[in-house]
Enzyme design. Sequence first.
Site, PDB file in Angstrom:
ATOM      1  N   GLU A  73      38.944  44.887  33.202  1.00 40.14           N
ATOM      2  CA  GLU A  73      39.642  43.596  33.331  1.00 40.14           C
ATOM      3  C   GLU A  73      41.159  43.760  33.279  1.00 40.14           C
ATOM      4  O   GLU A  73      41.886  43.107  34.026  1.00 40.14           O
ATOM      5  CB  GLU A  73      39.150  42.619  32.270  1.00 40.14           C
ATOM      6  N   HIS A  76      42.608  44.690  36.586  1.00 37.18           N
ATOM      7  CA  HIS A  76      42.818  43.571  37.514  1.00 37.18           C
ATOM      8  C   HIS A  76      44.212  42.974  37.315  1.00 37.18           C
ATOM      9  O   HIS A  76      44.924  42.696  38.288  1.00 37.18           O
ATOM     10  CB  HIS A  76      41.760  42.482  37.307  1.00 37.18           C
TER      11      HIS A  76
END
Length: 161
Positions: A73, A76
């Site tokens: 995550e 990203h």
Amino acid sequence: MTFLQERIISRVHDSMQLAAVKLEREFAPPQVSFTQRGRIAGSAWLERWELRFNPILLADNEAAFINDIVPHEVAHLIAFACYGKVKPHGPEWQHIMRSVFKRVPHTRHQLDISKVAPTFSYQCDCRSHLLTLRRHNKVQKGTQRYQCCHCKALLRPQHNA
């Protein structure tokens, strides 16, 4: 906030720091919440600079979150900061996963989702089927019917005795 959630937040901050060192630029710490639901382990909200994690999956999969989900995550956010809006698991994100976090870039987790995504048993004339909660609810409401792609019979709820 639980001890485990504090560990995840700490891992997020450590991952952001690692990216800052490796890429020689600063990144603001993201907002971190534990509001993700369903089958998704975590999500990155790019424009909000926010990471969301699934507390139910986290409780049973601490090591996977520390080692894989958090870097996934964070990557990203880093890809968004460095390259702008790009494909979610495209070459830029993959490069960050490999070069910054030294992780193999996987697009999906392999966690047991049975606690967060119950399934329901259905039967046709030739086999058993598992339907998701959403499909099961549509059958129960009478708004949808499903048929087996092999025998073409309508699926019917399998009642446990």
